[in-house]
Design a protein around this motif. Structure first.
Motif, short mmCIF file in Angstrom:
data_model
loop_
_atom_site.label_atom_id
_atom_site.label_comp_id
_atom_site.label_asym_id
_atom_site.label_seq_id
_atom_site.Cartn_x
_atom_site.Cartn_y
_atom_site.Cartn_z
N ARG A 44 4.25 10.47 -9.22
CA ARG A 44 3.74 10.53 -10.47
C ARG A 44 3.09 12.09 -10.55
NH1 ARG A 44 2.18 5.26 -10.35
NH2 ARG A 44 -0.10 6.01 -10.15
N GLY A 45 2.68 12.52 -9.47
CA GLY A 45 2.06 13.77 -9.17
C GLY A 45 0.48 13.70 -9.24
N ASP A 46 0.14 12.36 -8.93
CA ASP A 46 -1.49 11.89 -8.72
C ASP A 46 -1.91 11.68 -7.38
OD1 ASP A 46 -3.79 10.52 -9.18
OD2 ASP A 46 -3.03 9.06 -10.70
N LEU A 47 -2.36 12.85 -6.72
CA LEU A 47 -2.92 12.88 -5.56
C LEU A 47 -3.99 11.89 -5.28
CD1 LEU A 47 -2.49 16.61 -4.51
CD2 LEU A 47 -1.32 14.45 -3.57
N TYR A 84 -3.95 18.30 0.92
CA TYR A 84 -2.80 17.96 0.08
C TYR A 84 -2.76 18.96 -1.23
CZ TYR A 84 -1.07 13.80 2.47
OH TYR A 84 -0.53 13.04 3.42
N LYS A 85 -4.01 19.06 -1.88
CA LYS A 85 -3.96 19.87 -3.11
C LYS A 85 -3.59 21.34 -3.12
CE LYS A 85 -7.32 17.08 -5.92
NZ LYS A 85 -8.66 17.26 -6.56
N ARG A 86 -3.84 21.83 -1.80
CA ARG A 86 -3.35 23.24 -1.21
C ARG A 86 -1.88 23.10 -1.28
NH1 ARG A 86 -8.79 23.41 0.82
NH2 ARG A 86 -7.63 22.58 2.77
N GLY A 87 -1.52 22.16 -0.39
CA GLY A 87 -0.04 22.28 0.04
C GLY A 87 0.87 21.84 -1.13
N TYR A 88 0.30 21.12 -2.05
CA TYR A 88 1.37 20.39 -3.00
C TYR A 88 0.40 20.68 -4.31
CZ TYR A 88 3.51 18.31 0.96
OH TYR A 88 4.27 18.21 2.07
N PRO A 89 0.43 21.93 -4.83
CA PRO A 89 -0.41 22.30 -5.97
C PRO A 89 0.19 21.84 -7.43
CG PRO A 89 1.08 24.23 -5.38
CD PRO A 89 1.37 23.17 -4.31
N ASP A 90 1.49 21.35 -7.68
CA ASP A 90 2.09 20.79 -8.69
C ASP A 90 3.04 19.80 -8.85
OD1 ASP A 90 4.30 22.38 -8.36
OD2 ASP A 90 3.43 24.23 -9.02
N THR A 91 3.51 19.08 -9.47
CA THR A 91 4.66 17.90 -9.44
C THR A 91 5.67 18.48 -8.93
OG1 THR A 91 5.05 18.20 -11.81
CG2 THR A 91 3.46 16.71 -11.22
N VAL A 138 0.78 -1.18 0.19
CA VAL A 138 0.07 -0.07 0.00
C VAL A 138 0.80 1.15 0.20
CG1 VAL A 138 -1.70 1.33 1.36
CG2 VAL A 138 -2.19 -1.04 0.97
N LEU A 139 1.94 1.06 0.84
CA LEU A 139 2.74 2.43 1.12
C LEU A 139 3.64 2.76 -0.35
CD1 LEU A 139 3.79 1.93 4.65
CD2 LEU A 139 1.91 3.78 3.68
N GLU A 140 3.97 1.54 -0.89
CA GLU A 140 4.90 1.82 -1.99
C GLU A 140 4.01 2.28 -3.25
OE1 GLU A 140 6.85 -1.64 -5.22
OE2 GLU A 140 7.15 -2.01 -3.13
N GLU A 141 2.71 1.49 -3.36
CA GLU A 141 1.79 2.39 -4.35
C GLU A 141 1.55 3.70 -4.16
OE1 GLU A 141 -1.63 -0.17 -4.41
OE2 GLU A 141 -0.62 -2.11 -5.13
N GLN A 142 1.30 4.08 -2.84
CA GLN A 142 1.18 5.49 -2.48
C GLN A 142 2.36 6.49 -3.06
OE1 GLN A 142 0.26 5.71 2.01
NE2 GLN A 142 -1.49 6.93 0.93
N ALA A 143 3.79 5.76 -2.42
CA ALA A 143 4.84 6.56 -3.16
C ALA A 143 4.94 6.99 -4.45
CB ALA A 143 6.03 5.99 -2.61
N ASN A 144 4.53 5.73 -5.26
CA ASN A 144 4.51 5.72 -6.71
C ASN A 144 3.55 6.69 -7.25
OD1 ASN A 144 6.56 3.87 -6.85
ND2 ASN A 144 5.13 2.01 -7.28
#
Length: 151
Positions: A48-51, A83-90, A38-44
């Motif tokens: 990729r920039g896919d929240l 997360y979207k506010r804190g990390y708006p782009d890749t 699960v954590l590996e998939e989250q990191a991937n």
């Protein structure tokens, strides 16, 4: 503050064990491997920039608990919005790496994971890192984070 965090963890553990599906019979080694996946998939997904993909590792519930530098957030959607506010782009997101320090199976349906996160980012943004503790619960759809304390 420490007592408050302990109270929250105890509350979440009680909630998780009361709501957990019964008859889950995964071995401890298999459970740990599934949680690592699960954590590996989250990191991937993050890298990729896919929240939205990243958030699939979380319990999609209004009862999801996230504790961060700005305090408590309840719910899957508010956590995604933060997360979207804190990390708006890749460029802001960078490449996510987890260093798992400890995994404790609290019951057949719950797991505590403590570790370190690191965001490798462009020099202009600078790298970020911190620590986390998460509680995951086993659901028919697999292991999901039900509480996250990240600093």
């Amino acid at each position: 503050m420490r007592n408050s965090f302990f109270s929250i963890v105890c509350f979440v553990f009680i909630l998780a064990t009361a709501c957990a599906p019964k008859q889950h019979t995964q071995s401890p080694a298999s459970a740990k491997a599934a949680v690592r996946q699960v954590l590996e998939e989250q990191a991937n997904c993050w890298s990729r920039g896919d929240l939205e993909c990243y958030m699939q590792g979380y319990w999609k519930s209004d009862s999801l608990l996230f504790v961060g530098s700005r305090g408590l957030t309840y719910g899957w959607q508010p956590t995604l919005d933060n997360y979207k506010r804190g990390y708006p782009d890749t460029a802001a997101m960078g490449e996510l790496q987890f260093d798992l320090k400890e995994m404790r199976q609290l019951s057949p349906e719950t797991m505590l994971v403590v570790g370190k996160w690191h965001l490798k980012r462009e020099a202009s943004k600078g790298d970020l890192e911190g620590h986390f503790s998460i509680i995951l619960q086993y659901f028919p759809a697999g292991w999901k984070i039900i509480a996250d304390h990240s600093s």
